[in-house]
Design a protein around this motif. Structure first.
Motif, PDB file in Angstrom:
ATOM      1  N   ASN A  80       0.834  -1.200   0.000  1.00 36.43           N
ATOM      2  CA  ASN A  80       0.000   0.000   0.000  1.00 36.43           C
ATOM      3  C   ASN A  80       0.874   1.258   0.000  1.00 36.43           C
ATOM      4  O   ASN A  80       1.891   1.316   0.695  1.00 36.43           O
ATOM      5  CB  ASN A  80      -0.898   0.021   1.237  1.00 36.43           C
ATOM      6  CG  ASN A  80      -1.869  -1.135   1.271  1.00 36.43           C
ATOM      7  OD1 ASN A  80      -2.633  -1.340   0.334  1.00 36.43           O
ATOM      8  ND2 ASN A  80      -1.837  -1.910   2.354  1.00 36.43           N
ATOM      9  N   ASP A  96      -3.455  -2.991  -5.938  1.00 34.83           N
ATOM     10  CA  ASP A  96      -4.250  -3.156  -7.157  1.00 34.83           C
ATOM     11  C   ASP A  96      -4.721  -1.809  -7.706  1.00 34.83           C
ATOM     12  O   ASP A  96      -5.633  -1.760  -8.541  1.00 34.83           O
ATOM     13  CB  ASP A  96      -5.456  -4.052  -6.873  1.00 34.83           C
ATOM     14  CG  ASP A  96      -6.349  -3.482  -5.761  1.00 34.83           C
ATOM     15  OD1 ASP A  96      -5.950  -2.479  -5.109  1.00 34.83           O
ATOM     16  OD2 ASP A  96      -7.441  -4.036  -5.538  1.00 34.83           O
ATOM     17  N   ASP A  97      -4.108  -0.713  -7.225  1.00 36.01           N
ATOM     18  CA  ASP A  97      -4.457   0.654  -7.623  1.00 36.01           C
ATOM     19  C   ASP A  97      -5.871   1.063  -7.197  1.00 36.01           C
ATOM     20  O   ASP A  97      -6.495   1.926  -7.817  1.00 36.01           O
ATOM     21  CB  ASP A  97      -4.284   0.876  -9.132  1.00 36.01           C
ATOM     22  CG  ASP A  97      -2.820   1.004  -9.523  1.00 36.01           C
ATOM     23  OD1 ASP A  97      -1.988   1.278  -8.629  1.00 36.01           O
ATOM     24  OD2 ASP A  97      -2.499   0.832 -10.724  1.00 36.01           O
ATOM     25  N   SER A  98      -6.352   0.447  -6.139  1.00 38.13           N
ATOM     26  CA  SER A  98      -7.592   0.933  -5.536  1.00 38.13           C
ATOM     27  C   SER A  98      -7.267   2.180  -4.707  1.00 38.13           C
ATOM     28  O   SER A  98      -6.128   2.387  -4.295  1.00 38.13           O
ATOM     29  CB  SER A  98      -8.206  -0.141  -4.639  1.00 38.13           C
ATOM     30  OG  SER A  98      -7.280  -0.531  -3.630  1.00 38.13           O
ATOM     31  N   THR A 100      -8.494   4.507  -1.365  1.00 42.66           N
ATOM     32  CA  THR A 100      -9.314   4.525  -0.160  1.00 42.66           C
ATOM     33  C   THR A 100      -8.986   5.747   0.680  1.00 42.66           C
ATOM     34  O   THR A 100      -7.814   6.017   0.963  1.00 42.66           O
ATOM     35  CB  THR A 100      -9.071   3.257   0.691  1.00 42.66           C
ATOM     36  OG1 THR A 100      -9.298   2.097  -0.111  1.00 42.66           O
ATOM     37  CG2 THR A 100      -9.989   3.235   1.901  1.00 42.66           C
TER      38      THR A 100
END
Length: 390
Positions: A80, A96-98, A100
């Protein structure tokens, strides 16, 4: 005859009006109190390791319109990446290139990120690092030094701006780094006079009101290591933590401050009269230092704007009175530049984006798991390079 007299009267009235405006502007107090500054010389030429290339054009943009001004980065062992943005928010970018949201440093107002007038309420996280306990350490320009739980977003205040150090409050917390050996947090206060939203006045005034400080989490003691610095910004510890490098942005200089050995507690200049104004400095994944250049300073037929006005306090005072801060953005070139330095401070390479196709005004250069993240203070996207071309 009457027409001639009317024209003379009209011209005289215009002259009187212009004179009154000029006197009014002259008498208007200037917000800055600059001193003359003598430059070391013209900017270095774009040759040798500084030669122009297009290495920074080989990337792509992520989170366009979602991340506004990702200034600095850090990462955990799970892959992260963490960053703070101009709207006062802290974010986690997953492997995963999310994307938040972790927390808001100040109030979550609709105006956050759209007007600098609201920054003192919204907050502005600059330097971010993970400590030995997995907590995010954040230097917020307005709210001070914080510890933030990256999972829950819970914030713990370590040192408030109003507390400051040695009786002087903080006004513009900026860069930081953390010792992996001792846990001590090293950080910069760019100015005791100007906050982040007035950074352009800080640069034009060219004062030496910045400090390098340390915070010991065990004793909660804040110590001033260096003062009288010119807009101290990014800092980075050397691999052996014998010294740290510090960027003095407003005069285009990099210092080495010794933490250990016979020179401990002393400083020395390792780069001066730079090709641009340095922001953050980071260790690369191959043992060099990477310097983001927030604004270039190139040798042309006409000297760079800040070079021209540096020796003339009266000109600076006048400009600060009559030109809105937002207008200075028109003078900033859309040019991206990264310097790569050896451990001795010598330039070993550079990466350019001459037309600003991918990005410009780079604040941070952070490498993690084969990807290079390029920070900025207010661009609405995150540029990344997949891989590193030597």
């Amino acid at each position: 005859m009457w027409k001639t007299m009317e024209m003379m009267f009209s011209k005289r009235s215009l002259f009187v009006a212009l004179l009154a405006v000029a006197v009014g502007v002259y008498l208007l107090p200037s917000p800055i109190d600059p001193k003359p500054h003598v430059l070391k010389g013209p900017p270095p030429a774009l040759e040798g390791p500084l030669a122009v290339n297009t290495r920074l054009q080989k990337g792509r943009r992520l989170f366009t319109g979602k991340l506004h001004g990702p200034e600095s980065f850090t990462a955990d062992e799970e892959g992260n990446v963490y960053t703070g943005t101009v709207d006062g928010k802290l974010w986690r970018i997953g492997a995963d290139d999310s994307l938040t949201l972790i927390t808001q440093m100040g109030q979550n107002l609709p105006e956050c990120g759209f007007s600098t007038d609201y920054e003192p309420a919204c907050g502005r996280p600059h330097g971010v690092r993970l400590d030995r306990h997995g907590q995010l350490i954040v230097a917020d320009s307005y709210f001070g030094l914080h510890s933030v739980n990256p999972k829950t977003g819970e914030k713990t205040l370590l040192v408030a701006n109003s507390q400051g150090a040695d009786g002087i409050p903080f006004a513009f917390l900026n860069g930081l780094d953390i010792s992996s050996q001792t846990g001590i947090i090293y950080f910069t206060d760019s100015s005791s006079r100007w906050g982040r939203r007035h950074v352009k006045l800080e640069v034009i005034e060219l004062n030496s009101l910045g400090r390098l400080l340390s915070y010991d989490p065990e004793t909660r003691a804040v110590k001033v290591l260096l003062d009288s610095l010119y807009m101290p910004n990014g800092i980075v510890l050397s691999p052996d933590e014998h010294f740290l490098l510090l960027a003095e942005t407003s005069i285009g200089r990099i210092l080495r401050y010794w933490l250990k050995g016979p020179k401990a507690g002393t400083k020395e200049v390792i780069m001066d009269n730079m090709i641009g104004y340095p922001d953050n400095i980071r260790l690369s994944d191959h043992g060099t230092f990477l310097v983001g250049i927030t604004t270039t300073r190139f040798r042309k037929a006409v000297p760079p704007f800040l070079d021209m006005i540096a020796p003339y306090p009266a000109v600076k005072r006048f400009l600060a009175k009559v030109i809105p801060l937002s207008w200075y953005n028109l003078l900033l070139p859309r040019y991206a530049l990264v310097l790569e330095l050896g451990l001795d401070g010598e330039i070993v390479g550079t990466l350019h984006d001459p037309e600003g196709r991918l990005t410009w005004a780079i604040s941070d250069v952070f490498q993690h798991r084969g990807r290079t993240y390029l920070g900025s203070t207010d661009l609405p996207f995150l540029p990344v390079l997949e891989g590193w071309e030597s």
